[in-house]
Design an enzyme around this catalytic site. Structure first.
Site, short mmCIF file in Angstrom:
data_model
loop_
_atom_site.label_atom_id
_atom_site.label_comp_id
_atom_site.label_asym_id
_atom_site.label_seq_id
_atom_site.Cartn_x
_atom_site.Cartn_y
_atom_site.Cartn_z
CB ILE A 1 -0.94 0.01 1.22
CG1 ILE A 1 -1.84 -1.24 1.22
CG2 ILE A 1 -1.78 1.28 1.22
CD1 ILE A 1 -2.75 -1.35 2.43
N PRO A 2 1.15 1.83 -1.16
CG PRO A 2 1.00 2.60 -3.36
CD PRO A 2 0.37 1.64 -2.39
CB CYS A 3 2.00 5.31 2.72
SG CYS A 3 3.23 4.25 3.48
CG HIS A 4 6.70 4.63 -1.23
ND1 HIS A 4 5.98 3.46 -1.08
CD2 HIS A 4 7.13 4.65 -2.51
CE1 HIS A 4 6.00 2.79 -2.22
NE2 HIS A 4 6.69 3.49 -3.11
NE ARG A 5 4.26 3.85 -5.90
CZ ARG A 5 3.74 2.68 -6.23
NH1 ARG A 5 2.43 2.54 -6.37
NH2 ARG A 5 4.53 1.65 -6.45
#
Length: 178
Positions: A142-146
């Site tokens: 779940i790409p929270c870094h984006r």
């Protein structure tokens, strides 16, 4: 009236060595419930108290294959089964994170505008979005870094800003090379 008996939930964990440090992956036995860089903020927040290390679960093999693909320079073509143990609000935010394409970013304000539109509001708090993003229990997949600040600044990554910068640069470089 008879008291109901509940069986305590037991989660399983496994370590994964990444180029950015050790990662703990967690499962309820069927689905992935957590993926954290060791020592990050909110580490293991969603795990049951009685979790134990378990090396061989199908979901762990799927998650390791996903991580191997991701850190090996590929955009993974599948997602392991996920179980988001959180509030309905955070689930909605995390579901929106899954829509961010590989190698791209959005702002906290952009997600807030989506929520405002869905709820028929003129605006929604980007800080509330940021809080939900910060508590993402399944990092990377779940790409929270984006998610970045309004001006594209790197803010708010529980795994550390150095990791966030590395991940975004890695994705951008790999996306442009395909």
């Amino acid at each position: 009236m008879r008291a109901s008996c509940s069986i305590p939930v037991s989660d399983f964990t496994k370590k994964y060595r990444s180029p950015l440090g050790d990662i703990t992956i967690a499962s309820d036995g069927t689905s992935l419930v957590g993926l954290w860089f060791d020592g990050q903020k909110h580490f293991a927040e969603s795990l049951s108290i009685g979790h134990m290390e378990q090396a061989d679960l199908p979901v762990f093999r799927q998650t390791e294959a996903w991580l191997d693909s991701y850190f090996g320079g590929e955009q993974p073509s599948f997602t392991p089964p996920l179980l988001m143990r959180t509030s309905g609000f955070r689930k909605r935010i995390w579901a929106e994170l899954l829509n961010i394409p590989y190698g791209e970013t959005v702002t906290y304000g952009y997600i807030a505008k989506i929520l405002a539109r869905e709820r028929g509001l003129s605006s929604f708090s980007a800080q509330a979005v940021g809080n939900a993003v910060a508590h993402n229990a399944i990092s990377l997949i779940i790409p929270c870094h984006r998610v970045v600040g309004t001006n594209g600044s790197l803010i708010g990554y529980a795994g550390g800003l150095e990791r966030k910068a590395f991940l975004l640069q890695m994705e951008k470089a790999r996306k442009s090379s395909h």
